[in-house]
Motif scaffolding. Sequence first.
Motif, PDB file in Angstrom:
ATOM      1  N   MET A   1       0.811  -1.177   0.000  1.00 21.12           N
ATOM      2  CA  MET A   1       0.000   0.000   0.000  1.00 21.12           C
ATOM      3  C   MET A   1       0.854   1.240   0.000  1.00 21.12           C
ATOM      4  O   MET A   1       1.938   1.229   0.536  1.00 21.12           O
ATOM      5  N   THR A   2       0.287   2.270  -0.542  1.00 18.66           N
ATOM      6  CA  THR A   2       0.981   3.543  -0.530  1.00 18.66           C
ATOM      7  C   THR A   2       0.455   4.363   0.624  1.00 18.66           C
ATOM      8  O   THR A   2      -0.497   3.987   1.305  1.00 18.66           O
ATOM      9  N   ASP A   3       1.028   5.521   0.869  1.00 13.86           N
ATOM     10  CA  ASP A   3       0.593   6.369   1.964  1.00 13.86           C
ATOM     11  C   ASP A   3      -0.757   7.003   1.695  1.00 13.86           C
ATOM     12  O   ASP A   3      -1.338   7.636   2.547  1.00 13.86           O
ATOM     13  N   HIS A   4      -1.331   6.870   0.531  1.00 12.36           N
ATOM     14  CA  HIS A   4      -2.659   7.409   0.233  1.00 12.36           C
ATOM     15  C   HIS A   4      -3.729   6.332   0.326  1.00 12.36           C
ATOM     16  O   HIS A   4      -4.873   6.574   0.023  1.00 12.36           O
ATOM     17  N   GLY A   5      -3.366   5.141   0.666  1.00 12.55           N
ATOM     18  CA  GLY A   5      -4.329   4.075   0.831  1.00 12.55           C
ATOM     19  C   GLY A   5      -4.605   3.281  -0.430  1.00 12.55           C
ATOM     20  O   GLY A   5      -5.482   2.425  -0.441  1.00 12.55           O
ATOM     21  N   ALA A   6      -3.902   3.524  -1.536  1.00  8.79           N
ATOM     22  CA  ALA A   6      -4.134   2.764  -2.767  1.00  8.79           C
ATOM     23  C   ALA A   6      -3.118   1.635  -2.859  1.00  8.79           C
ATOM     24  O   ALA A   6      -2.034   1.706  -2.319  1.00  8.79           O
ATOM     25  N   VAL A   7      -3.462   0.644  -3.567  1.00  9.92           N
ATOM     26  CA  VAL A   7      -2.550  -0.474  -3.771  1.00  9.92           C
ATOM     27  C   VAL A   7      -1.611  -0.109  -4.922  1.00  9.92           C
ATOM     28  O   VAL A   7      -2.057   0.284  -5.993  1.00  9.92           O
ATOM     29  N   ALA A   8      -0.325  -0.229  -4.645  1.00 11.59           N
ATOM     30  CA  ALA A   8       0.674   0.117  -5.672  1.00 11.59           C
ATOM     31  C   ALA A   8       0.827  -1.020  -6.675  1.00 11.59           C
ATOM     32  O   ALA A   8       0.779  -2.186  -6.308  1.00 11.59           O
ATOM     33  N   ARG A   9       0.968  -0.611  -7.878  1.00 14.20           N
ATOM     34  CA  ARG A   9       1.213  -1.608  -8.916  1.00 14.20           C
ATOM     35  C   ARG A   9       2.681  -2.001  -8.903  1.00 14.20           C
ATOM     36  O   ARG A   9       3.547  -1.149  -8.844  1.00 14.20           O
ATOM     37  N   GLN A  10       2.922  -3.225  -8.984  1.00 11.18           N
ATOM     38  CA  GLN A  10       4.300  -3.687  -9.041  1.00 11.18           C
ATOM     39  C   GLN A  10       4.641  -4.017 -10.493  1.00 11.18           C
ATOM     40  O   GLN A  10       3.866  -4.666 -11.183  1.00 11.18           O
ATOM     41  N   ARG A  11       5.757  -3.553 -10.867  1.00 13.56           N
ATOM     42  CA  ARG A  11       6.189  -3.855 -12.233  1.00 13.56           C
ATOM     43  C   ARG A  11       7.040  -5.104 -12.201  1.00 13.56           C
ATOM     44  O   ARG A  11       8.035  -5.171 -11.492  1.00 13.56           O
ATOM     45  N   ARG A  12       6.652  -6.035 -12.977  1.00 12.98           N
ATOM     46  CA  ARG A  12       7.437  -7.259 -13.063  1.00 12.98           C
ATOM     47  C   ARG A  12       8.113  -7.313 -14.426  1.00 12.98           C
ATOM     48  O   ARG A  12       7.499  -7.004 -15.444  1.00 12.98           O
ATOM     49  N   VAL A  13       9.376  -7.685 -14.418  1.00 16.57           N
ATOM     50  CA  VAL A  13      10.116  -7.849 -15.663  1.00 16.57           C
ATOM     51  C   VAL A  13       9.865  -9.262 -16.145  1.00 16.57           C
ATOM     52  O   VAL A  13      10.085 -10.225 -15.424  1.00 16.57           O
ATOM     53  N   MET A  14       9.424  -9.341 -17.366  1.00 19.47           N
ATOM     54  CA  MET A  14       9.116 -10.655 -17.909  1.00 19.47           C
ATOM     55  C   MET A  14      10.103 -10.986 -19.020  1.00 19.47           C
ATOM     56  O   MET A  14      10.400 -10.155 -19.858  1.00 19.47           O
ATOM     57  N   ALA A  15      10.589 -12.191 -19.012  1.00 16.57           N
ATOM     58  CA  ALA A  15      11.481 -12.663 -20.075  1.00 16.57           C
ATOM     59  C   ALA A  15      10.620 -13.128 -21.240  1.00 16.57           C
ATOM     60  O   ALA A  15       9.539 -13.680 -21.028  1.00 16.57           O
ATOM     61  N   PRO A  16      11.106 -12.900 -22.462  1.00 17.55           N
ATOM     62  CA  PRO A  16      10.318 -13.381 -23.598  1.00 17.55           C
ATOM     63  C   PRO A  16      10.286 -14.907 -23.609  1.00 17.55           C
ATOM     64  O   PRO A  16      11.168 -15.574 -23.088  1.00 17.55           O
ATOM     65  N   ALA A  17       9.298 -15.415 -24.216  1.00 19.48           N
ATOM     66  CA  ALA A  17       9.150 -16.864 -24.301  1.00 19.48           C
ATOM     67  C   ALA A  17      10.284 -17.433 -25.153  1.00 19.48           C
ATOM     68  O   ALA A  17      10.770 -16.783 -26.073  1.00 19.48           O
ATOM     69  N   PRO A  18      10.740 -18.670 -24.868  1.00 13.58           N
ATOM     70  CA  PRO A  18      11.841 -19.277 -25.641  1.00 13.58           C
ATOM     71  C   PRO A  18      11.537 -19.339 -27.132  1.00 13.58           C
ATOM     72  O   PRO A  18      12.414 -19.146 -27.958  1.00 13.58           O
ATOM     73  N   GLY A  19      10.353 -19.576 -27.529  1.00 12.71           N
ATOM     74  CA  GLY A  19       9.994 -19.611 -28.946  1.00 12.71           C
ATOM     75  C   GLY A  19      10.173 -18.270 -29.606  1.00 12.71           C
ATOM     76  O   GLY A  19      10.526 -18.166 -30.774  1.00 12.71           O
TER      77      GLY A  19
END
Length: 166
Positions: A1-19
Amino acid sequence: MTDHGAVARQRRVMAPAPGCLIAILAPIVAVLVAALVLMVTLYRQERANDRNEAEALTRTATLARIYARDVLTVPTFPPGRETVHGIAERHDGKLISYSRSGNSLATTVRFFGEFKDTSMFGTDYSRTYRCYSIVFREDASGEPREKTTQLEKCDLKQSSGTSGPV
């Protein structure tokens, strides 16, 4: 949570698919392999062309020796211009200059050699040439001798200035 009461979005780094990686890298690898094959082929063709040209130039040296031997075997020494011209033509040569004085004869002859010139588009036949200065003189015993010198440059302007009696 942030200090304003909203849920923060987390950025996830995604690897491209092997194909997906294979789809991206396969054309790059194919182009590199094709370029390597073309480079090796070109290198081999250049080496073969250089060898073929060197063999043709070696043949010109052989033709010059045979020409000198044939001029020495002419019954009347020194031979006339037409005789020398004919001998040169029989050996794929062109008489460029002829100069006769007393018991000596100086000639310049351009000898041609053909060779295969290969490229990716096919085979052509090319010509190369070398010029030789061949001086014939009688030695002390009256026997004709020759001295052959390979010329660095072939001065074709001499062809109109052939001199000496026939």
